[in-house]
Motif scaffolding. Structure first.
Motif, short mmCIF file in Angstrom:
data_model
loop_
_atom_site.label_atom_id
_atom_site.label_comp_id
_atom_site.label_asym_id
_atom_site.label_seq_id
_atom_site.Cartn_x
_atom_site.Cartn_y
_atom_site.Cartn_z
N ILE A 69 0.85 -1.20 0.00
CA ILE A 69 0.00 0.00 0.00
C ILE A 69 0.88 1.24 0.00
CG2 ILE A 69 -1.70 1.36 1.30
CD1 ILE A 69 -2.83 -1.24 2.40
N LEU A 70 0.52 2.18 -0.85
CA LEU A 70 1.13 3.51 -0.88
C LEU A 70 0.02 4.51 -0.59
CD1 LEU A 70 3.46 5.51 -1.56
CD2 LEU A 70 2.80 5.30 -3.96
N SER A 71 0.16 5.32 0.45
CA SER A 71 -0.89 6.29 0.78
C SER A 71 -0.34 7.70 0.76
CB SER A 71 -1.49 5.99 2.16
OG SER A 71 -0.57 6.26 3.20
N THR A 72 -1.21 8.66 0.45
CA THR A 72 -0.86 10.07 0.55
C THR A 72 -1.83 10.73 1.52
OG1 THR A 72 -2.29 11.02 -1.17
CG2 THR A 72 -0.23 10.00 -1.90
N THR A 73 -1.30 11.51 2.43
CA THR A 73 -2.12 12.12 3.47
C THR A 73 -1.32 13.22 4.13
OG1 THR A 73 -3.23 11.69 5.58
CG2 THR A 73 -1.36 10.30 5.05
N ARG A 74 -2.00 14.06 4.93
CA ARG A 74 -1.28 15.14 5.59
C ARG A 74 -0.83 14.75 6.99
NH1 ARG A 74 -4.55 20.33 2.97
NH2 ARG A 74 -4.71 19.35 0.94
N GLU A 75 -1.17 13.54 7.43
CA GLU A 75 -0.65 13.01 8.68
C GLU A 75 -0.57 11.50 8.55
OE1 GLU A 75 -3.28 12.98 12.16
OE2 GLU A 75 -4.83 13.87 10.88
#
Length: 826
Positions: A324-330
């Protein structure tokens, strides 16, 4: 030197060479030598630069795409006509051409990039004797080719390892074979990655690192402030791994989803998994993925953080081959998670020249997007400074830079740069088809702000009171009140770092510092101004940094001189901010005088003479509720010295005369001010040739300093007396004064005065013709002044070293010293 910027690449290799090498190695040696000879000659004839040869593969760079096509055609002609060994037969060479951005590295090669990967894939898709072009190259050369050369449209093809299909054209001419088997491309993409419509700029280092992290870790999370480019970087990372995940790469866009319960459904939809009546969707997804070696990308998780964390945890536990590759601000905070904080793009660091700008990622992005908005846009000498300013003021945030570049069709670059103080009104108008929160800079930061709790929002606003960064200690001193103790402040600060609104900088051997990116601070500051909290916390900020300045001012002339100067340098922006705020009210006028007194020596040593004079003049001109004549006298002394260093002798004399008058009225408490002012006036007298007055005033000052027991001031007067007497031609007496000063400065370990004294002894030796002694002394003085970053002193000592070099007839060294001295002095 290789071409840089937008380049056309030609890659070629010999089809079927491996069995020929195995069967006829000696003949292949001869054939390859002939092949290489033809390729080198033809490429050079059309201004192509061969920058790499790997086996039989040639990699060639062209500044002109038309010449690349002509070179390919001519090479195929000569290869067809060459005499080949009977054993090998004619060598069949396939060629691919593509145009894109690339940057040279020092080794005479190009950084690995999307452009190079794509041209390699285009070449590999062809057959021996075939020349293939990408769409961008075809569009550039269409209409500029000879009538005999045509482009045959082969349609769109999926290339191995490439997310975006490529529209491919074949070069056709009378002497080239026209009919070939189908291209060696993929039938289906095996992914649903978005297809970017603009060029990907920079990030070569991050992309390589992220590709490895994604392969070697089952959960990688990209964090960062909104607009920093997390999504785009995730797309490029995933695209680079298409060969690695044979069971597919699945992109799940979550920005438009508001219901946490819909996260699992969104994953099922992109994978075309149907909901089953007797099974929950998550169970079905787990079953479908099973042991598949696939990559799932969860994009924009921050507003659904809990649901995304639960989904990731469950899939990683039950699907052993899935990543899994995720993008988020935290961060998701799931076991095994590796967090990569996406930094802004690099900005121009030094100078305002074209080379510095084009070497920076932010500069290249602005130019590329500006040209997309206005094709005739060019980077010229008159707009380079403004582009640098835009990149630096916007802290390399890609979205902000793209929005600024979008203004180029209706504004000059300098006009954009001059309006950045109103960035949130200026930077809007992105593509109508992008997410609404990416159409304006304000909407992007609004998105993050609205996800904060009420306490976090207040604290976020308060932190904008700091300029240029701050420490944890400053946070606890300035941002706490009856509703917020230091432990709560620490928790809130940690939360804001985790949510990518505050950046944490770590440096070995130094206390960690926190900072806002420029646009984020401006957003928080605008809210702080409207909140009503500003006056109370601005006063706390002033009190903290005044105490900070005064604590290190005491050390500027002591044993820890360099450390004290560096500490003041680190907090320069906060000190400026506090000083500016103190000028706004008569009630804080006393603090403003104390602040310029505390910073005066720092400004002098570091060469900030204009800045120091402007601040002191503003402070002394303000209305004041405080009665502090002694501090005003010190401030005037400092102003006099700054004017003197700039050879503004009328201004320095006026400042010292006023300081002397004030000090004389103070009686015994004004003695130090008197000898400082007399020393300054004596220095002015030495500059204008009034040597009798000079010696008289120096000796008066010397007597007072000895009477009050001020050893450092005594050393300083002796130093200046030595320099002054040197002007009269009495070199032995000048040397005696300077040697007395040297002994005192060494006793007190005061290196600013010591460096000037040693420099003076070097000049005396120069005047006496003792050139080797002079050079040794001046080099010692220069080393001290470089350690202190004493710009005025560095420039002066370099000038004297140039004099020594000229006396020794070493004109190249003299030119080098003078050039550096001029640069520092300017």
């Amino acid at each position: 030197m290789l071409p840089s910027g937008t380049i056309t690449f030609l890659f070629s290799d010999i089809q079927g060479s491996t069995p020929l090498w195995e069967q006829h190695p000696e003949a292949m040696h001869r054939a390859l030598a002939r092949h290489n000879e033809i390729m080198h000659q033809v490429m050079a004839a059309f201004d192509g630069q061969v920058f790499k040869i790997v086996g039989d593969e040639f990699q060639v760079a062209f500044a002109n795409p038309g010449q690349a096509v002509q070179a390919a055609v001519e090479a195929q002609h000569q290869l067809a006509d060459a005499g080949w060994p009977q054993e090998t037969g004619a060598l069949l060479v396939r060629m691919g051409i593509h145009t894109g951005e690339a940057q040279e590295v020092e080794s005479g090669d190009y950084r690995t990039s999307h452009t190079l990967n794509r041209v390699a894939r285009i070449s590999a898709a062809g057959h021996g004797g075939q020349i293939l072009l990408s769409l961008v190259s075809a569009e550039l050369v269409r209409g500029d080719l000879d009538a005999a050369i045509q482009l045959h449209d082969l349609g769109e093809h999926y290339l191995k390892g490439m997310a975006r299909p490529e529209h491919i054209f074949q070069v056709v001419s009378p002497r080239l074979v026209k009919e070939f088997p189908p291209l060696a491309t993929l039938i289906t993409p095996g992914h649903n990655l978005p297809l970017p419509r603009t060029a990907f700029i920079g990030r070569e280092g991050e992309l390589s690192q992220l590709s490895a992290l994604t392969v070697n870790n089952r959960l990688l999370t990209l964090t960062g402030i909104g607009g920093v480019g997390k999504t785009r970087l995730a797309i490029q990372t995933a695209e680079s791994l298409l060969d690695i995940f044979p069971d597919g790469i699945w992109w799940v866009a979550l920005a438009s989803i508001s219901d946490p319960d819909r996260v699992v459904d969104a994953v099922g939809e992109v994978m075309s998994i149907r909901e089953q009546a007797d099974r929950q969707m998550i169970d079905t997804i787990e079953h479908e993925l099973g042991s598949h070696h696939a990559l799932v990308v969860l994009d924009n998780c921050e507003h659904l953080i809990e649901a995304c964390a639960q989904l990731a945890d469950r899939l990683l536990r039950n699907c052993p081959e899935m990543h899994i590759l995720s993008t988020t601000r935290e961060p998701l905070r799931v076991e095994g998670e590796v967090v990569f904080h996406v930094p802004p793009l690099s900005v121009p660091e030094n100078g305002l020249d074209r080379k510095s700008l084009e070497a920076s990622e932010a500069g290249r992005l602005f130019v590329e997007r500006a040209r997309a908005a206005l094709p005739e846009f060019e980077l010229i000498d008159s707009n380079i400074q403004a582009v640098v300013q835009i990149c630096q003021r916007l802290d390399g945030i890609p979205l902000a830079i793209e929005l600024a570049a979008a203004r180029v069709p209706i504004m000059q670059v300098a006009q954009i740069a001059s309006r950045l103080d109103s960035a949130f009104r200026l930077l809007k108008g992105g593509s109508r088809t992008t997410s609404s929160r990416h159409q304006t800079l304000q909407a992007t930061i609004d998105w993050s702000y609205q996800l904060l709790s009420a306490q976090e929002q207040k604290f976020f606003e308060l932190l904008s009171i700091f300029a240029g960064g701050w420490t944890l200690g400053a946070t606890e001193a300035v941002c706490t009140d009856e509703d917020m103790d230091e432990f709560l402040a620490l928790d809130l600060l940690t939360n804001l770092v985790d949510k990518s609104l505050v950046t944490l900088d770590r440096h070995p051997g130094r206390e960690p510092r926190y900072r806002f990116l420029g646009p984020v601070r401006q957003y928080a500051w605008d809210r702080l101004e409207r909140s009503g909290m500003l006056p109370f916390f601005a006063r706390k900020h002033l009190d903290f940094y005044l105490a900070y300045a005064e604590s290190y001012a005491e050390k500027v002339d002591g044993e820890n001189q360099v450390e004290a100067l560096n500490r003041l340098e680190i907090e320069r922006e906060n000190l400026r901010s506090a000083l500016a705020w103190s000028l706004g009210s008569p009630q804080t006028a006393g603090e403003s005088v104390r602040m310029v007194v505390a910073l005066g020596r720092f400004w002098l040593v570091r060469g900030n003479l204009n800045e120091g004079r402007q601040w002191i003049a503003a402070v002394l001109a303000q209305e004041s509720d405080c009665d502090c004549p002694d501090e005003r006298a010190v401030a005037l002394n400092l102003m006099g010295m700054m004017a003197y260093r700039q050879s503004d002798y009328p201004a320095s004399k006026a400042a010292w005369e006023e300081s002397l008058e004030i000090s004389q009225q103070l009686g015994e408490t004004g003695l130090r001010g008197i000898h400082l002012a007399l020393t300054g006036l004596a220095m002015v007298a030495s500059e204008v040739g009034e040597y009798e007055d000079m010696i008289r005033m120096f000796h008066e000052a010397l007597e007072i300093s000895r009477r009050v027991g001020d050893g450092l001031s005594e050393a300083d007067i002796l130093r200046n007396l030595g320099w002054g007497v040197m002007r009269t031609g009495d070199y032995p007496q000048a040397q005696a004064y300077l040697e007395q000063a040297e002994r005192l400065f060494r006793r007190y370990n005061e290196r600013v005065g010591l460096s000037s004294t040693i420099s003076g002894l070097g000049e005396v030796a120069t005047r006496l013709g003792e050139l080797e002694k002079a050079k040794t002394l001046l080099e010692e003085a220069l080393a001290l002044r470089r350690e202190l970053d004493n710009k005025w002193g560095i420039g002066a000592t370099l000038g004297t070293l140039a004099w020594v070099a000229m006396e020794a007839r070493d004109l190249p060294a003299a030119r080098q010293y003078l050039g550096e001295s001029m640069e520092v002095r300017q």
